[in-house]
Design a protein around this motif. Structure first.
Motif: not given
Length: 552
Positions: A159-167, A147-154, A305-312
């Motif tokens: 917020n692209l400027e934050k440039n943070a990637l949740e693993q 749940r935390a990962s999905e929210e962070n990915s969203r 889904k999270i991996r796809k978010y990260a790639e995008e």
């Protein structure tokens, strides 16, 4: 309690002694099982139960449960006579759909799903109860993490400027060996629905089936007994002999683990995590295999889904960097024309009124600041790239080059620069030249008016365990410090000093675009390091750079 590993906690049931192969099969199941007499005193338990409890209960004495302490899901202590096993013995019925928290003597806690059910003799008299404790701690943790990962990915996409990637974090499946009598195990295993548990002979022919297998794979027992277990595998996996390879691996190494897509009876696919364990007779010969399967389709879909978010996110970040570079580069030509016309007019402005001369001078200065801003943006875009090859870089040579660049400023201010022995590292040369140029120029720019500037550059080795936010705490890091005695900065800026367009001082007497330190941070990050700043107003500032001590 006997400790001989050949008969530990496995008293035979009234129905007789089961075959050796089936007993070996029982040992492979990842579940804690114990039983009590009708009064609730523990009569048998398996090794997996002691691992879950963190202790060994006293047979014939401990009541209802071997746990040190138990709690409800709200963390409130639960009285032993209120535990699911006590309810089963008191009311003579199964208790399902309950979750408890078990605390071990060492203070660690585990989330557990109990499945107690009473046992009756031929006359219908309750003779005791048997309970299986399923450790669902990893499931609960995984659900929370997911749940935390999905929210962070969203949030990262928004917020692209934050440039943070949740693993995402992978779940660890644990198997615990158990030894229990066939009769008590069989009564319990039939009710397990989260695991598909089956026994196979040496050729991979299915010999038994449980409700979990029916739920996950879709076959009824009478439909699947006697079939080869490869029926669950995709055609391409069967063509590549994957089922046979897994059996061979289990035979060689004792067990084989694998995750992949499987086929249900209705043709739909599910992502299965499987463990195949080789079963041996007393002489050590292979007599068959056990196979435990868990349906992790939801976990697999969430990870994809999270991996796809990260790639995008990575793709969009690269596009933004390319856009920034192109935009800054395209603005240089029209700006050069503006500067050329402004300078031409300024050189021939003798007849202009003083007010117009003043405005023209402001325009020239503004164009100059714009030129500096564009140059800094282009430098920042280049610093965001890590496409160049690493090469050995002598940091003392870099510092000497930068000192020569600022020779006039050093002489004008009377600055003293002291540089100790610095390491030779693998880096991108021009980026480290830019790094030291920005930091030394800052120290020369923000000098204290009451004293001559003094800049000290030093290096040392520190263990990663002393640092926070370090990727590899086991490694050794180079610590390089640039310390000055200038005006310093307010500590409230410490957390944002390396942000884009963040200036240390608002005094118009200090020129700058607020990009220099952002460039420094980007360069250090490119080289798997971190940079930190500390200061006290009017007492100087220190910038500390931490870089891996070996190649990366």
């Amino acid at each position: 309690m006997e400790t001989d590993t050949n008969n530990q906690h496995t008293d035979k049931p009234a129905g007789g002694i089961p075959g050796a192969g089936y007993l070996d099969f029982i040992q492979t199941l990842p579940a804690a099982i114990y039983s009590t007499d009708a009064s609730g005193r523990i009569s048998h338990y398996n090794h997996a139960a002691t691992l879950l409890w963190g202790r060994e209960p006293e047979l014939g004495k401990d009541l209802w449960c071997g746990s040190w302490k138990i709690y409800d899901t709200n963390g409130e202590p639960m009285a032993l006579d209120s535990c699911p096993m006590a309810i089963t013995l008191r009311e003579g019925r199964e208790v399902t759909g309950v979750e408890i928290i078990v605390e071990r003597p060492d203070g660690s806690r585990r989330n557990v799903a109990p499945f107690p059910r009473p046992m009756f003799d031929g006359e219908g008299k309750m003779t005791g109860a048997v309970n299986m404790l399923v450790d669902i701690t990893d499931i609960r943790k995984a659900e929370n993490l997911l749940r935390a990962s999905e929210e962070n990915s969203r949030l990262m996409v928004v917020n692209l400027e934050k440039n943070a990637l949740e693993q995402t974090r992978e779940l660890i499946e644990k198997n615990r060996e158990l030894k229990i009598s066939e009769e008590r195990y069989h009564k319990m295993i039939e009710e397990v629905e989260d695991y598909a548990i089956l026994l196979m002979n040496k050729e991979g022919i299915i010999q038994n089936w449980n409700k979990g297998a029916e739920k996950i794979k879709g076959y009824r027992e009478e439909e699947i007994i006697g079939k080869h277990f490869s029926i669950f595998y995709l055609p391409e996996d069967r063509q590549q002999q994957l089922p046979n390879k897994l059996m061979a691996a289990a035979e060689t190494f004792g067990k084989a683990m694998q995750e992949g897509w499987r086929i249900r009876k209705n043709g739909t696919r599910f992502w299965g995590s499987i463990v195949i364990t080789a079963l041996h007779n007393d002489a050590g010969g292979i007599i068959g295999f056990s196979k435990v399967t868990r349906d992790l389709t939801e976990k697999k879909i969430a990870e994809d889904k999270i991996r796809k978010y990260a790639e995008e996110l990575e793709f969009q970040n690269k596009e933004l960097e390319q856009f920034a570079y192109a935009a800054a580069h395209d603005m240089k030509e029209p700006l050069r024309k503006i500067q050329f016309y402004n300078n031409y007019i300024n050189e021939h402005a003798g007849a202009l009124p003083e007010k117009m001369k003043e405005y023209l001078g402001r325009s020239v200065n503004a164009a100059g600041r714009m030129q500096q801003l564009i140059d800094d943006l282009l430098t920042y875009s280049k610093a965001s790239s890590f496409s160049q090859e690493l090469a050995p870089v002598n940091l003392n040579a870099i510092v000497n080059t930068v000192v020569l660049t600022y020779h006039d400023s050093i002489e004008r201010t009377g600055a003293v620069i002291e540089c100790g022995l610095l390491p030779v590292i693998r880096a991108i040369p021009f980026q480290f030249n830019q790094l030291f140029e920005n930091l030394i120029s800052n120290s020369l720019k923000y000098f204290h008016p009451d004293r001559a500037p003094k800049i000290t550059i030093a290096a040392s080795l520190v263990p990663g365990s002393e640092l926070k936010d370090i990727r590899n705490p086991e490694a050794i890091y180079h610590k390089i410090t640039i310390t000055d005695n200038g005006v310093g900065f307010d500590t409230s800026y410490t957390s944002k000093i390396f942000d884009l367009f963040q200036r240390l001082h608002d005094d118009p007497g200090y020129a700058g675009t607020g990009i220099g330190l952002a460039i420094c941070k980007k360069i250090v990050q490119n080289h798997q390091g971190i940079i930190r700043a500390s200061s006290l107003p009017s007492q100087g500032a220190e910038f500390a750079i931490y870089l891996p001590g070996t190649g990366y």
